[in-house]
Design a protein around this motif. Sequence first.
Motif, mmCIF file in Angstrom:
data_model
loop_
_atom_site.group_PDB
_atom_site.id
_atom_site.type_symbol
_atom_site.label_atom_id
_atom_site.label_comp_id
_atom_site.label_asym_id
_atom_site.label_seq_id
_atom_site.Cartn_x
_atom_site.Cartn_y
_atom_site.Cartn_z
ATOM 1 N N ARG A 207 0.838 -1.200 0.000
ATOM 2 C CA ARG A 207 0.000 0.000 0.000
ATOM 3 C C ARG A 207 0.877 1.256 0.000
ATOM 4 O O ARG A 207 2.040 1.224 0.401
ATOM 5 N N GLN A 208 0.305 2.346 -0.443
ATOM 6 C CA GLN A 208 1.047 3.603 -0.514
ATOM 7 C C GLN A 208 1.380 4.105 0.887
ATOM 8 O O GLN A 208 0.528 4.130 1.770
ATOM 9 N N ARG A 209 2.661 4.518 1.054
ATOM 10 C CA ARG A 209 3.108 4.990 2.366
ATOM 11 C C ARG A 209 3.920 6.274 2.265
ATOM 12 O O ARG A 209 4.623 6.644 3.204
ATOM 13 N N GLY A 210 3.898 6.923 1.132
ATOM 14 C CA GLY A 210 4.626 8.185 1.005
ATOM 15 C C GLY A 210 6.079 7.975 0.644
ATOM 16 O O GLY A 210 6.410 7.336 -0.358
ATOM 17 N N ASP A 211 6.975 8.488 1.490
ATOM 18 C CA ASP A 211 8.408 8.490 1.176
ATOM 19 C C ASP A 211 8.997 7.087 1.083
ATOM 20 O O ASP A 211 10.027 6.877 0.442
ATOM 21 N N SER A 212 8.371 6.099 1.745
ATOM 22 C CA SER A 212 8.930 4.743 1.761
ATOM 23 C C SER A 212 8.499 3.915 0.556
ATOM 24 O O SER A 212 8.733 2.717 0.512
ATOM 25 N N ASP A 213 7.864 4.565 -0.434
ATOM 26 C CA ASP A 213 7.378 3.825 -1.596
ATOM 27 C C ASP A 213 8.483 3.505 -2.597
ATOM 28 O O ASP A 213 8.237 2.845 -3.599
ATOM 29 N N THR A 214 9.690 4.001 -2.363
ATOM 30 C CA THR A 214 10.808 3.705 -3.254
ATOM 31 C C THR A 214 11.976 3.160 -2.441
ATOM 32 O O THR A 214 12.005 3.275 -1.221
ATOM 33 N N GLY A 215 12.930 2.563 -3.140
ATOM 34 C CA GLY A 215 14.106 2.032 -2.457
ATOM 35 C C GLY A 215 14.124 0.520 -2.437
ATOM 36 O O GLY A 215 13.248 -0.142 -3.000
ATOM 37 N N PRO A 216 15.138 -0.053 -1.780
ATOM 38 C CA PRO A 216 15.292 -1.518 -1.743
ATOM 39 C C PRO A 216 14.081 -2.240 -1.157
ATOM 40 O O PRO A 216 13.699 -3.304 -1.639
ATOM 41 N N ASP A 217 13.487 -1.672 -0.103
ATOM 42 C CA ASP A 217 12.327 -2.316 0.504
ATOM 43 C C ASP A 217 11.177 -2.407 -0.490
ATOM 44 O O ASP A 217 10.491 -3.432 -0.587
ATOM 45 N N SER A 218 10.979 -1.334 -1.237
ATOM 46 C CA SER A 218 9.920 -1.316 -2.240
ATOM 47 C C SER A 218 10.173 -2.355 -3.324
ATOM 48 O O SER A 218 9.242 -2.995 -3.819
ATOM 49 N N ASP A 219 11.434 -2.548 -3.686
ATOM 50 C CA ASP A 219 11.778 -3.540 -4.710
ATOM 51 C C ASP A 219 11.405 -4.953 -4.263
ATOM 52 O O ASP A 219 10.968 -5.775 -5.077
ATOM 53 N N ALA A 220 11.572 -5.235 -2.976
ATOM 54 C CA ALA A 220 11.219 -6.563 -2.461
ATOM 55 C C ALA A 220 9.730 -6.823 -2.645
ATOM 56 O O ALA A 220 9.319 -7.910 -3.079
ATOM 57 N N TYR A 221 8.915 -5.835 -2.332
ATOM 58 C CA TYR A 221 7.465 -5.996 -2.477
ATOM 59 C C TYR A 221 7.063 -6.054 -3.952
ATOM 60 O O TYR A 221 6.120 -6.768 -4.320
ATOM 61 N N LEU A 222 7.786 -5.320 -4.786
ATOM 62 C CA LEU A 222 7.490 -5.358 -6.218
ATOM 63 C C LEU A 222 7.744 -6.755 -6.783
ATOM 64 O O LEU A 222 6.956 -7.267 -7.594
ATOM 65 N N GLN A 223 8.834 -7.380 -6.348
ATOM 66 C CA GLN A 223 9.127 -8.746 -6.788
ATOM 67 C C GLN A 223 8.016 -9.703 -6.366
ATOM 68 O O GLN A 223 7.629 -10.602 -7.121
ATOM 69 N N CYS A 224 7.498 -9.502 -5.173
ATOM 70 C CA CYS A 224 6.416 -10.372 -4.690
ATOM 71 C C CYS A 224 5.145 -10.170 -5.502
ATOM 72 O O CYS A 224 4.416 -11.129 -5.774
ATOM 73 N N SER A 225 4.865 -8.928 -5.898
ATOM 74 C CA SER A 225 3.672 -8.680 -6.714
ATOM 75 C C SER A 225 3.800 -9.352 -8.079
ATOM 76 O O SER A 225 2.808 -9.812 -8.653
ATOM 77 N N ARG A 226 5.010 -9.434 -8.596
ATOM 78 C CA ARG A 226 5.226 -10.146 -9.864
ATOM 79 C C ARG A 226 4.946 -11.639 -9.705
ATOM 80 O O ARG A 226 4.441 -12.291 -10.628
ATOM 81 N N LEU A 227 5.285 -12.171 -8.535
ATOM 82 C CA LEU A 227 4.998 -13.582 -8.281
ATOM 83 C C LEU A 227 3.492 -13.832 -8.210
ATOM 84 O O LEU A 227 3.012 -14.890 -8.636
ATOM 85 N N ILE A 228 2.748 -12.874 -7.673
ATOM 86 C CA ILE A 228 1.292 -13.005 -7.649
ATOM 87 C C ILE A 228 0.748 -13.040 -9.077
ATOM 88 O O ILE A 228 -0.103 -13.873 -9.420
ATOM 89 N N GLU A 229 1.236 -12.137 -9.911
ATOM 90 C CA GLU A 229 0.804 -12.130 -11.314
ATOM 91 C C GLU A 229 1.140 -13.463 -11.984
ATOM 92 O O GLU A 229 0.324 -14.031 -12.721
ATOM 93 N N ARG A 230 2.325 -13.959 -11.697
ATOM 94 C CA ARG A 230 2.750 -15.240 -12.268
ATOM 95 C C ARG A 230 1.837 -16.376 -11.820
ATOM 96 O O ARG A 230 1.425 -17.212 -12.628
#
Length: 324
Positions: A207-230
């Motif tokens: 979910r959107q959290r402002g300043d924490s939406d970018t960076g390494p932590d965000s990349d981890a969640y992005l990878q997980c969302s790709r797995l959901i799509e897969r």
Amino acid sequence: MAAIYSGIHLKLKSPQTPWEDKLKLARFAWISNQCLLSNKEQVLLDWCTHALTGWYSRKVEFPEKVLEGLWCYLDDLLHSRKLHTLLKQGKTISLRLNMAQFMVRSSSQDASLTLPFTVPTVTSMTSLLRQGEGLFTNPHHVIVVLGALQSVPLDHLTPPVYQSAFLAVHEALFAIIQCHPQVMLNAAPSFLNVFHRLLASIMQEGRQRGDSDTGPDSDAYLQCSRLIERMYSHIAATAESFTTLSAFMVAQYVTELQKVTLRPSIKQHLTEGIYRILDLCLEQDIKFLTVGLQMGVREVFNELYSSYTHYHKAQRQGEDKYTV
């Protein structure tokens, strides 16, 4: 020295031996060549897991310090060079499936055990699942694995630990859908319950959290969302098992989506995934969703279905027409 450690198996099993001494005996037995015990590695692994089972099922009592020592001992065993060497040499060390299930559930009670125990245990079960129906002759064993996956922690974890746990569960589900198609015909609801845990968790973490939406932590969640799509794509490809549940999956998706505002990058992958499930929905499924959902959730569905019709479905029909 050898005389002191003679009959070590009996001493480990004896209620007269203090637990602190049992741990010392077990550690010595593992590293020492002076301890001659038939099938020693298997015996010590079974002793440790049995002791942990007894504590969590409240059949035995010992101090928290001993409990911590048992988990550390098990960690030493499973990650020892000695054990890996024996396995490479062809020696068989077995961990019963119900014991693996217990380890997942027990270690899940402490977030600090997620990486050293929960994730490796799930990974081991996944390796077994990949052997296919030739090894898992009893379909109930797959249900046991799905039950264990329900216990894997996905809340209150650091992004790297969360990603590891998420990936472990995803890979186990992928092994089931790929290697156990016959089981899926009966286990689809249990499978979807585990998958929904992944979906709900990534929606919360993404979910959107402002300043924490970018960076390494965000990349981890992005990878997980790709797995959901897969995974949505794999589910759609196994339509025989999931056609009757497609409307249910869409309802689960929009119900969770209504609770949060997702980061655009994560929402894109989840949306592309659920489009694959909408492809499975029949006309009566769409009517059911339009009428049966609660007001707020229905609005989310109508928006989703409108974008699906305008973008995905129109594009797919155009591709089909071009193919013809």
